[in-house]
Design a protein around this motif. Structure first.
Motif, PDB file in Angstrom:
ATOM      1  N   ASN A 159       0.878  -1.134   0.011  1.00 23.67           N
ATOM      2  CA  ASN A 159      -0.103   0.054   0.090  1.00 23.67           C
ATOM      3  C   ASN A 159       0.783   1.261   0.056  1.00 23.67           C
ATOM      4  N   LEU A 160       0.759   1.954  -0.854  1.00 25.22           N
ATOM      5  CA  LEU A 160       1.516   3.340  -1.317  1.00 25.22           C
ATOM      6  C   LEU A 160       1.380   4.196  -0.037  1.00 25.22           C
ATOM      7  N   ALA A 161       0.289   4.720   0.578  1.00 25.91           N
ATOM      8  CA  ALA A 161      -0.183   5.483   1.537  1.00 25.91           C
ATOM      9  C   ALA A 161       0.487   4.952   2.908  1.00 25.91           C
ATOM     10  N   ARG A 162       0.567   3.589   3.067  1.00 24.79           N
ATOM     11  CA  ARG A 162       1.145   3.028   4.341  1.00 24.79           C
ATOM     12  C   ARG A 162       2.583   3.054   4.367  1.00 24.79           C
ATOM     13  N   GLN A 202     -12.452   4.579   4.893  1.00 21.79           N
ATOM     14  CA  GLN A 202     -12.594   5.145   6.108  1.00 21.79           C
ATOM     15  C   GLN A 202     -11.668   4.400   6.998  1.00 21.79           C
ATOM     16  N   ASP A 203     -11.556   3.255   6.943  1.00 25.79           N
ATOM     17  CA  ASP A 203     -10.849   2.302   7.918  1.00 25.79           C
ATOM     18  C   ASP A 203      -9.312   2.647   7.870  1.00 25.79           C
ATOM     19  N   LEU A 204      -8.943   3.106   6.384  1.00 27.17           N
ATOM     20  CA  LEU A 204      -7.589   3.209   6.002  1.00 27.17           C
ATOM     21  C   LEU A 204      -7.402   4.723   6.693  1.00 27.17           C
ATOM     22  N   SER A 209      -4.578   7.926  10.579  1.00 28.12           N
ATOM     23  CA  SER A 209      -4.643   9.283  11.263  1.00 28.12           C
ATOM     24  C   SER A 209      -4.432   8.961  12.613  1.00 28.12           C
ATOM     25  N   THR A 210      -4.115   7.697  13.206  1.00 32.91           N
ATOM     26  CA  THR A 210      -4.130   7.434  14.349  1.00 32.91           C
ATOM     27  C   THR A 210      -2.589   7.189  14.460  1.00 32.91           C
ATOM     28  N   ARG A 216      -2.491  13.125   9.694  1.00 35.80           N
ATOM     29  CA  ARG A 216      -3.598  13.632  10.287  1.00 35.80           C
ATOM     30  C   ARG A 216      -3.901  15.164  10.137  1.00 35.80           C
ATOM     31  N   ARG A 217      -2.635  15.844   9.940  1.00 32.96           N
ATOM     32  CA  ARG A 217      -2.718  17.138   9.661  1.00 32.96           C
ATOM     33  C   ARG A 217      -3.044  17.679   8.171  1.00 32.96           C
TER      34      ARG A 217
END
Length: 293
Positions: A159-162, A202-204, A209-210, A216-217
């Motif tokens: 996953n590119l975002a992770r 939503q889960d991703l 964000s956590t 998150r910003r």
């Protein structure tokens, strides 16, 4: 992702980005906000202050296309931002997914040999397919070699975002890490606006964000964008710095999936390094077989 909150924060964030000078209005004395006032946006959009205030509170359901266009023009939204506003309005109106741009929610690459053949036919550049969740679903041989820091030993869907926000190796792989982070989040924001009830998205977003204050910003900034085309720099652990032009192509046979192709300018140092990467890929067990990571 509550729709009213999304609308409110998006409109407020766009209003905050503009100054009176940007829209040809006098600044005047005693301004308490850096951006435009609600009254100024209302005047520019040709609606009452009360109506615009209602929209900015998130009550966008029932707003006509002409009103949305006027608000988008007043706020100087670009094409992606304008589309995002309309996506939020459709969701508020309860228009089902069938009435919006179609998306694919599958988390795996489509089992279609012709897509594999297409990817593998691209031998001079990096080619890969991703979904709206930034999952890297399929690659050509050069793509598997290029994304080896992300793919690892296989056995999972990268996953590119992770990778961007949770893996320290990303800061070495992306020398322009801050720019990549902004792009990643803005692309995800645009995707989320098309289907705000997508549980997987939503889960991703909740996970990132956590676990990442930066994510998150940036998510809170409500910036949106499409990928499209441009240039990017990378530092690959095997061949060093690479500069690529990229092009994004929608896969009309698989709505929601896109193919990206990275190519180096012919005769450039990056092109020479891509040739080295291809030689490495030809002998490396990670990339010799199978297109999907």
């Amino acid at each position: 992702m509550d729709n009213r909150s999304e609308v409110r924060e998006f409109l407020m964030s766009r209003r905050a980005k503009l100054t009176p000078e940007d829209v040809g209005l006098p600044a005047g004395p005693n301004r308490r906000v850096a951006g435009l006032r609600r009254t100024e946006v209302a005047v520019l959009a040709g609606v009452s202050v009360e109506y615009y205030s209602k929209l900015e509170r998130g009550a966008i359901a029932g707003a006509s296309a002409s009103v949305l266009e006027s608000v988008a023009t007043a706020l100087q939204l670009d094409d992606t931002e304008r589309a995002h506003l309309f996506d939020l309005a459709r969701a508020a109106d309860g228009i089902p997914t069938s009435g919006r741009p179609r998306t694919r929610t599958a988390r795996q690459a489509p089992a279609r040999p012709s897509l594999d053949w297409t990817l593998e036919s691209i031998t001079g550049g990096i080619a890969f397919v991703r979904n709206q969740y930034q999952d890297l679903l399929a690659t050509n041989a050069l793509g598997r070699a290029f994304y080896s820091p992300l793919i690892g030993d296989g056995g999972r869907t990268p996953n590119l975002a992770r990778f961007q926000f949770l893996d320290p190796a990303a800061r070495e792989f992306y020398p322009d890490w801050d720019r990549f982070a902004e792009m990643c989040v803005a692309i995800m924001r645009a995707e989320a606006g098309r289907n705000p009830h997508d549980r997987a998205m939503q889960d991703l977003v909740g996970e990132l964000s956590t676990r990442s204050e930066t994510f998150r910003r940036l998510w809170g900034a409500h910036d949106v964008r499409t990928h499209g085309t441009g240039t990017k720099r990378f530092v690959h652990p095997v061949v060093g710095e690479l500069t690529f032009a990229y092009e994004e192509f929608a896969l009309t046979g698989e709505p929601g999936l896109v193919m990206l192709v990275y190519t180096a300018e012919p005769g450039s140092p990056s092109a020479e390094r891509v040739a080295l990467l291809a030689s490495w890929a030809a002998s490396h067990p990670l990339v010799r077989g199978g297109t999907a990571p």
